[in-house]
Design an enzyme around this catalytic site. Structure first.
Site, mmCIF file in Angstrom:
data_model
loop_
_atom_site.group_PDB
_atom_site.id
_atom_site.type_symbol
_atom_site.label_atom_id
_atom_site.label_comp_id
_atom_site.label_asym_id
_atom_site.label_seq_id
_atom_site.Cartn_x
_atom_site.Cartn_y
_atom_site.Cartn_z
ATOM 1 N N GLU A 150 -9.494 -1.751 5.768
ATOM 2 C CA GLU A 150 -10.105 -1.388 7.048
ATOM 3 C C GLU A 150 -11.361 -2.235 7.279
ATOM 4 O O GLU A 150 -11.872 -2.860 6.336
ATOM 5 C CB GLU A 150 -10.480 0.098 7.011
ATOM 6 C CG GLU A 150 -9.301 1.048 6.766
ATOM 7 C CD GLU A 150 -8.514 1.369 8.031
ATOM 8 O OE1 GLU A 150 -8.274 0.454 8.852
ATOM 9 O OE2 GLU A 150 -8.115 2.537 8.185
ATOM 10 N N ASP B 284 -7.265 -2.788 14.744
ATOM 11 C CA ASP B 284 -8.661 -3.103 14.373
ATOM 12 C C ASP B 284 -8.730 -4.349 13.477
ATOM 13 O O ASP B 284 -9.778 -4.644 12.907
ATOM 14 C CB ASP B 284 -9.311 -1.905 13.680
ATOM 15 C CG ASP B 284 -8.565 -1.497 12.405
ATOM 16 O OD1 ASP B 284 -7.578 -2.163 12.032
ATOM 17 O OD2 ASP B 284 -8.979 -0.505 11.773
ATOM 18 N N ASP C 234 0.822 -1.216 0.000
ATOM 19 C CA ASP C 234 0.000 0.000 0.000
ATOM 20 C C ASP C 234 0.853 1.263 0.000
ATOM 21 O O ASP C 234 2.078 1.206 0.163
ATOM 22 C CB ASP C 234 -0.963 -0.002 1.206
ATOM 23 C CG ASP C 234 -0.285 -0.419 2.517
ATOM 24 O OD1 ASP C 234 0.950 -0.392 2.593
ATOM 25 O OD2 ASP C 234 -1.012 -0.758 3.464
ATOM 26 N N HIS D 273 -7.043 -4.873 10.640
ATOM 27 C CA HIS D 273 -6.847 -4.686 9.194
ATOM 28 C C HIS D 273 -5.537 -5.311 8.707
ATOM 29 O O HIS D 273 -4.572 -5.403 9.458
ATOM 30 C CB HIS D 273 -6.946 -3.208 8.780
ATOM 31 C CG HIS D 273 -5.837 -2.315 9.242
ATOM 32 N ND1 HIS D 273 -6.044 -1.025 9.661
ATOM 33 C CD2 HIS D 273 -4.490 -2.503 9.345
ATOM 34 C CE1 HIS D 273 -4.889 -0.468 9.985
ATOM 35 N NE2 HIS D 273 -3.926 -1.347 9.803
#
Ligand code: PGA
Length: 258
Positions: free
Chosen positions: A143, A136, A67, A138
């Protein structure tokens, strides 16, 4: 899935580096998928050491990063281009032409994302994908609620991710809101996956990923569908696993398995 627990962060990096080296010894022109963030730094330090001290060779390797932030130039100190060069690429002998990192400054994101997907296929697919995990759950910038079949695309970052990143930037306007990221579906096509995690703050995400239901609310849980994933953890990140004794039992018996 295989779960390997290490006593320290440094040991976690060394364990992962041994798997990378084994892959390169078996296939010198392997395609590696690479991650940024604080987690893989001990892996990259060990790979640099192995290159310098033991001649680990990257001259035929191709790399694809997961990314990049949208809007950051490649020389911005918070860009993932900058990170990869600082922490790995400038210290090893991977040819510049073989390095792929999503562009955060292209003027046609849709065309770029399609090209990135095609380029991975043209290079033979990813042999070994390195991942971190967000608190979280990811993987890359997928996400919570990202499709588990998603491909490389633009993602709007979750507010906690943006708030978390703000400390690295001089002004609020500079903090990226969007990222370009491989999808969960892209990641699942890698032949082998290593997910690294350390620190107690990652324990809930690791427990959800390994022992929770497969759900887009924790995109790392999609790895339960992958045939060859290793979770390489430190003891703090593994501390919430209800089956930890069993995973360690398996590891202790692995050398004698028929
Ligand atoms: P970290 O980030 O390695 O800096 O903890 C991991 C991630 O958010 O994927």
């Amino acid at each position: 899935m295989e779960v390997i627990v290490n006593e320290t962060y440094e040991e976690m990096g060394k364990t992962a580096a041994r798997v990378v080296a084994k892959t390169l010894n078996a296939k010198p022109n392997a395609v590696l998928g690479l991650a940024t963030g604080s987690t893989p730094l001990s892996l990259y330090q060990e790979l640099v050491r192995m290159h310098k001290d033991e001649g680990l060779d990257f001259s035929q390797v191709t790399t694809f990063n997961l990314d990049e932030y949208v809007g950051l130039k490649i020389d911005h100190p918070q860009s993932y281009h900058y990170f990869m060069n600082e922490n790995l690429f400038q210290h090893i002998n991977v040819p510049a032409a073989n390095i792929h990192i999503p562009s955060g400054t292209t003027d046609n994101y849709e065309a770029f994302c399609n090209w990135y997907e095609r380029r991975i296929v043209e290079c033979g697919g990813i042999d070994l994908q390195v991942l971190g995990i967000g608190s979280d759950g990811h993987i890359a910038f997928n996400e919570p609620s990202s499709s588990l079949g998603s491909r490389t695309r633009i993602k709007t970052l979750a507010k906690p991710t943006i708030e978390d990143n703000a400390r690295f930037f001089d002004s609020a306007e500079e903090v990226p809101i969007y990222a370009i990221t491989m999808g969960v579906g892209t990641i699942l096509e890698a032949r082998k996956i290593l997910l690294l995690a350390n620190k107690e703050s990652k324990a809930p995400a690791i427990t959800a990923a390994i022992e929770g239901p497969v759900t887009s609310l924790c995109t790392a849980s999609a790895l339960q569908l992958h045939p060859d994933t290793m979770f390489i953890l430190d003891r703090a990140a593994a501390s919430g696993l209800s089956m930890l004794d069993y995973y360690e039992w398996i590891q202790s018996k692995m050398p004698d398995a028929p």
